[in-house]
Scaffold this motif. Structure first.
Motif, short mmCIF file in Angstrom:
data_model
loop_
_atom_site.label_atom_id
_atom_site.label_comp_id
_atom_site.label_asym_id
_atom_site.label_seq_id
_atom_site.Cartn_x
_atom_site.Cartn_y
_atom_site.Cartn_z
N GLU A 7 -28.91 -13.21 17.30
CA GLU A 7 -30.03 -12.53 17.93
C GLU A 7 -29.62 -11.12 18.37
O GLU A 7 -30.39 -10.17 18.23
CB GLU A 7 -30.54 -13.34 19.12
N SER B 172 -29.39 -8.93 15.32
CA SER B 172 -30.74 -8.56 14.88
C SER B 172 -31.31 -7.46 15.76
O SER B 172 -31.99 -6.55 15.28
CB SER B 172 -31.66 -9.78 14.93
N ALA B 173 -31.03 -7.53 17.07
CA ALA B 173 -31.51 -6.50 17.99
C ALA B 173 -30.85 -5.16 17.69
O ALA B 173 -31.52 -4.12 17.72
CB ALA B 173 -31.24 -6.92 19.43
N ALA C 204 -32.52 -3.77 14.77
CA ALA C 204 -33.87 -3.31 15.12
C ALA C 204 -33.84 -1.93 15.77
O ALA C 204 -34.73 -1.11 15.54
CB ALA C 204 -34.55 -4.32 16.04
N ILE D 273 -30.92 -7.47 24.40
CA ILE D 273 -31.96 -8.11 23.61
C ILE D 273 -33.32 -7.93 24.28
O ILE D 273 -34.32 -7.64 23.61
CB ILE D 273 -31.62 -9.61 23.38
N ALA D 274 -33.38 -8.08 25.60
CA ALA D 274 -34.65 -7.93 26.33
C ALA D 274 -35.21 -6.52 26.18
O ALA D 274 -36.42 -6.34 25.97
CB ALA D 274 -34.45 -8.28 27.80
N VAL E 122 -34.62 -4.38 23.73
CA VAL E 122 -35.05 -4.18 22.34
C VAL E 122 -36.37 -4.90 22.09
O VAL E 122 -37.25 -4.37 21.41
CB VAL E 122 -33.96 -4.63 21.35
N GLN E 123 -36.53 -6.09 22.66
CA GLN E 123 -37.79 -6.81 22.48
C GLN E 123 -38.96 -6.02 23.08
O GLN E 123 -40.04 -5.97 22.50
CB GLN E 123 -37.70 -8.21 23.10
N ASP E 124 -38.72 -5.39 24.24
CA ASP E 124 -39.76 -4.55 24.84
C ASP E 124 -40.08 -3.34 23.97
O ASP E 124 -41.24 -2.95 23.84
CB ASP E 124 -39.32 -4.06 26.23
N THR F 4 -39.78 -3.13 20.70
CA THR F 4 -40.34 -3.49 19.39
C THR F 4 -41.60 -4.33 19.51
O THR F 4 -42.18 -4.70 18.49
CB THR F 4 -39.29 -4.24 18.56
N ALA F 5 -42.03 -4.65 20.74
CA ALA F 5 -43.23 -5.46 20.92
C ALA F 5 -44.44 -4.66 20.43
O ALA F 5 -44.53 -3.45 20.66
CB ALA F 5 -43.40 -5.85 22.38
#
Length: 84
Positions: A5, A8-9, A12, A75-76, A78-80, A82-83
């Protein structure tokens, strides 16, 4: 060892189409270094090396943070970014 994960981040981030800004990039850099190398080492760059000094200081602020915690934070973020 970094998780899939996390890897992947990292991938990204390289594919971001919008610049997240210097503060976010600096935080991601510091978290990445904390995950992959641990606590900061070496001498702080001189006052004329503004970028190197900012990177060093951001990484040094994470001293004592576990690799797992740094990975989760990375990761958090990057998720923000790429959301949808």
């Amino acid at each position: 060892m970094a998780s899939t994960e996390f890897e992947s981040a990292v991938a990204a981030v390289k594919g971001l189409t919008e610049d997240p800004g210097n503060d976010v990039k600096l935080k991601l850099y510091a978290l990445y270094k904390q995950v992959t190398e641990g606590d900061v080492s070496g001498k702080r760059p001189g006052f004329t090396d503004f970028v190197g000094r900012a990177k060093y200081d951001a990484w040094a602020d994470l001293k004592g943070t576990s690799a797992a915690d740094a990975e989760a934070q990375y990761i958090a973020i990057v998720q923000d970014l790429t959301a949808p």
